[in-house]
Design a protein around this motif. Sequence first.
Motif, PDB file in Angstrom:
ATOM      1  N   LYS A   1      13.068   9.270  -3.190  1.00 39.56           N
ATOM      2  CA  LYS A   1      13.558   7.965  -2.787  1.00 39.56           C
ATOM      3  C   LYS A   1      14.861   7.595  -3.484  1.00 39.56           C
ATOM      4  O   LYS A   1      15.755   7.022  -2.886  1.00 39.56           O
ATOM      5  CB  LYS A   1      12.478   6.938  -3.129  1.00 39.56           C
TER       6      LYS A   1
ATOM      7  N   ASP B   1      10.015   7.478  18.105  1.00 36.31           N
ATOM      8  CA  ASP B   1      10.387   6.620  16.994  1.00 36.31           C
ATOM      9  C   ASP B   1      11.890   6.323  17.034  1.00 36.31           C
ATOM     10  O   ASP B   1      12.325   5.202  16.770  1.00 36.31           O
ATOM     11  CB  ASP B   1      10.022   7.344  15.700  1.00 36.31           C
TER      12      ASP B   1
ATOM     13  N   TYR C   1       7.723  11.297  -3.059  1.00 34.01           N
ATOM     14  CA  TYR C   1       9.030  10.836  -2.592  1.00 34.01           C
ATOM     15  C   TYR C   1       9.334   9.429  -3.075  1.00 34.01           C
ATOM     16  O   TYR C   1      10.383   9.164  -3.661  1.00 34.01           O
ATOM     17  CB  TYR C   1       9.086  10.896  -1.071  1.00 34.01           C
ATOM     18  N   GLN C   2       8.384   8.520  -2.839  1.00 35.46           N
ATOM     19  CA  GLN C   2       8.643   7.114  -3.152  1.00 35.46           C
ATOM     20  C   GLN C   2       8.806   6.882  -4.647  1.00 35.46           C
ATOM     21  O   GLN C   2       9.583   6.040  -5.073  1.00 35.46           O
ATOM     22  CB  GLN C   2       7.511   6.231  -2.612  1.00 35.46           C
TER      23      GLN C   2
ATOM     24  N   LEU D   1      -0.677   6.806  10.280  1.00 38.64           N
ATOM     25  CA  LEU D   1       0.489   6.346  11.022  1.00 38.64           C
ATOM     26  C   LEU D   1       1.072   5.077  10.409  1.00 38.64           C
ATOM     27  O   LEU D   1       2.279   4.984  10.164  1.00 38.64           O
ATOM     28  CB  LEU D   1       0.071   6.093  12.465  1.00 38.64           C
TER      29      LEU D   1
ATOM     30  N   LYS E   1       4.739   4.843   8.555  1.00 38.85           N
ATOM     31  CA  LYS E   1       5.777   4.015   9.165  1.00 38.85           C
ATOM     32  C   LYS E   1       6.221   2.917   8.191  1.00 38.85           C
ATOM     33  O   LYS E   1       7.386   2.628   8.037  1.00 38.85           O
ATOM     34  CB  LYS E   1       5.215   3.423  10.459  1.00 38.85           C
TER      35      LYS E   1
ATOM     36  N   ILE F   1       5.989   2.869   4.878  1.00 40.36           N
ATOM     37  CA  ILE F   1       6.618   3.330   3.645  1.00 40.36           C
ATOM     38  C   ILE F   1       7.890   4.114   3.911  1.00 40.36           C
ATOM     39  O   ILE F   1       8.927   3.905   3.279  1.00 40.36           O
ATOM     40  CB  ILE F   1       5.617   4.185   2.828  1.00 40.36           C
TER      41      ILE F   1
ATOM     42  N   GLY G   1       9.411   4.403   6.994  1.00 38.16           N
ATOM     43  CA  GLY G   1      10.245   3.859   8.061  1.00 38.16           C
ATOM     44  C   GLY G   1      10.283   4.706   9.316  1.00 38.16           C
ATOM     45  O   GLY G   1      10.743   4.275  10.345  1.00 38.16           O
ATOM     46  N   THR G   2       9.786   5.931   9.232  1.00 40.73           N
ATOM     47  CA  THR G   2       9.698   6.778  10.417  1.00 40.73           C
ATOM     48  C   THR G   2       8.275   7.333  10.491  1.00 40.73           C
ATOM     49  O   THR G   2       7.473   7.107   9.597  1.00 40.73           O
ATOM     50  CB  THR G   2      10.675   7.968  10.366  1.00 40.73           C
ATOM     51  N   VAL G   3       7.985   8.074  11.578  1.00 40.59           N
ATOM     52  CA  VAL G   3       6.614   8.547  11.739  1.00 40.59           C
ATOM     53  C   VAL G   3       6.364   9.898  11.086  1.00 40.59           C
ATOM     54  O   VAL G   3       5.248  10.386  11.079  1.00 40.59           O
ATOM     55  CB  VAL G   3       6.214   8.625  13.219  1.00 40.59           C
ATOM     56  N   SER G   4       7.413  10.535  10.570  1.00 39.66           N
ATOM     57  CA  SER G   4       7.134  11.747   9.803  1.00 39.66           C
ATOM     58  C   SER G   4       7.708  11.547   8.403  1.00 39.66           C
ATOM     59  O   SER G   4       8.601  10.738   8.199  1.00 39.66           O
ATOM     60  CB  SER G   4       7.736  12.974  10.472  1.00 39.66           C
TER      61      SER G   4
ATOM     62  N   LYS H   1       9.624  12.211   4.794  1.00 39.61           N
ATOM     63  CA  LYS H   1      10.931  12.761   4.469  1.00 39.61           C
ATOM     64  C   LYS H   1      10.750  14.065   3.713  1.00 39.61           C
ATOM     65  O   LYS H   1       9.700  14.324   3.146  1.00 39.61           O
ATOM     66  CB  LYS H   1      11.682  11.750   3.598  1.00 39.61           C
TER      67      LYS H   1
END
Lengths: 327, 347
Positions: free
Chosen positions: A22, A60, B101-102, B152, B156, B158, B160-163, B165
């Motif tokens: 992130k 999406d 990631y986060q 899902l 989404k 966390i 922002g997309t459906v897969s 990063k």
Amino acid sequence: MSVALAAVLCAGLAGCSATGGKRAEEARTAQTAGGKAAVNTPKWTFAMVTHSGDGDTFWDIVQNGAKQAAVKDNINFLYGHDEEGQRQSQLVQSYIDQKVDGLIVSLAKPSAMKDVVEKAEKAGIPVITVNSGAAQSKAFGALTHIGQDETVAGEAVGDELNKRGRKKALCVLHEQGNVGHEQRCDGAKKTFKGDLQKLYVDGTNMPDVQSSIESKLQADPSIDAVVTLGAPFAATAVKAKEQAASKAEIDTFDLNAQVATGLKNGSLGFAVDQQPYLQGYEAVDLLWLYKYNSDVLGGGKPVLTGPQVITKKDAAALQDFTQRGTR
Amino acid sequence: MTTTVKAPAADERLLHRSLARRLMGRPELGSVVGAVAVFLFFAITAEPFLRVSSLSTVLYASSTIGIMAVPVALLMIGGEFDLSAGVMVISSALISSMFSYQMTANTWVGVGVSLLVTLAFGALNGVLLTRTKLPSFIITLGTFFMLTGLNLGFTKLIDGTVSTKSIADMEGFDSARTVFASHLTLGSADIQITIVWWLALVAVATWILLRTRVGNWIFAVGGNADAARAVGVPVTKTKIGLYMGVAFAAWISGQHLLFSYDAIQSGDGVGNEFLYIIAAAVGGCLMTGGFGSAIGAAVGAFIFGMTSKGIVYAQWNPDWYKFFLGAMLLLATLLNAWVRKRAEDKS
């Protein structure tokens, strides 16, 4: 604030990564379009109903485009989806019941959607079709169709394969029974001068996708090109190719961050993009134009958003856009 | 001619049975015969099937199902189902990916957090089941939908997309990939690490089933839970443990997916739970519980792997793929049942 919180949590866990993640993303600070209405037309409500399954990366991006246009056009944007035709039409019906001001639907299963699209017309709700259903859109009474002609996109792939001197190609379908997928492969077959074979794989099960492509490449070592029909499957095809020690070039329909990286580092040959962002953005914008100015684009013919053939030279520029989810 | 003196009737449980007899009584016997039949069939009809590289591909395909089929088989022997197993694999992968990631954390931290959360999901299945006394079909159907939605929704929310990063450039990724998604070269054979995980799980599960008290408990709760409870088997603990076993395997499979493909799509995994149940059932586990084996489930996964890839090697018309797959599985299972029936008649 959230950065600080993450840093604290991370330090507390004593296991930070100095690379990626992130923080790297925030350092990149992707610039997305701003969030303020550019017009003062009434706040109309537009609903979009697609045949997307849960968690589909392609849709999406369509949604991202639609949402951004909605912000600009001062639109209240609603979204629903169901991969099953009958349930998709029920969703459309529920939006008609809510008396929305405009509808955007995809016609992957045209026969299931026919009645409900006509009902919307009767109720005075303008409809724009996106993505699939170019052939039926006008007959059902939609204003216009925005999307890629799948056969044309397939033909573009065939041409590109010829240009690259390929002789034997494999077309990997990740949804058995999807009409658009068949059209893509058939289109490629039409223009491709070599031999093109189809392979069906289970798209919700990545190891299955990988091992199936692997087996096919092992069974037929003369295959020198693999075309996947969705971006997430391209990277998997690259792995399969490595495992099978094949020389085939991997190409794909659609784009995502992984594909952009693959194009850049040469593990992928080319990608054919239909620009899903445009499909969402244009659909909302054209509905707004129709409400505001009675404008209709296309003159009864579909408005094409693709195919755009992307190769190594475009990849670097698109990489950032794929990461922020608009390409 | 002397008259044979009949030995006094010994306790039948103490009778020494011949090796052949004992083999005939094993639950996996039928499936092994089925596997041999499928193998021979493709060895004859599909020329590339017998190559070493092809066999490693088949083994890889089998192992990704087989890893989950082992605990699912144990669960079925224990008399329960788990419909949430397929999406739990994806949940597990999503948790490690998103946490790493986060938090910009070392990927191993995410892997550890994922283990804890996934085991908690398993325990939740078990606790809900034993507390509510509802059928496992209903409980896990509920958690199946909930996990699908959570996968899902959280992704989404966390990412922002459906897969998720990519975490490929993060610290710890390479070592984790070695553990969960590497492959070793043995001679000309390319062995995916999942095959090693799979065989290890089969060995551990077989040991538990046949050599430990817990193994007896599993057979007992699957055979008759009330009777088992009456003789002092901890039914609740056993069932919760079985669900946690499924969760543990889901964690391994999930980490394999993550480190193999780097980014995870939140909608994946739906429907895979049936593949695990199919593998266990083809391998001789009874749908009603109380009977089956981990080796059988492994053979079942192998039959599935051979069939699904063999059809590709045979280069049959792909339009008929699913039909061939279904027909072959049915034939393998019929052969399996027939062999077992004959074996039971004899013993």
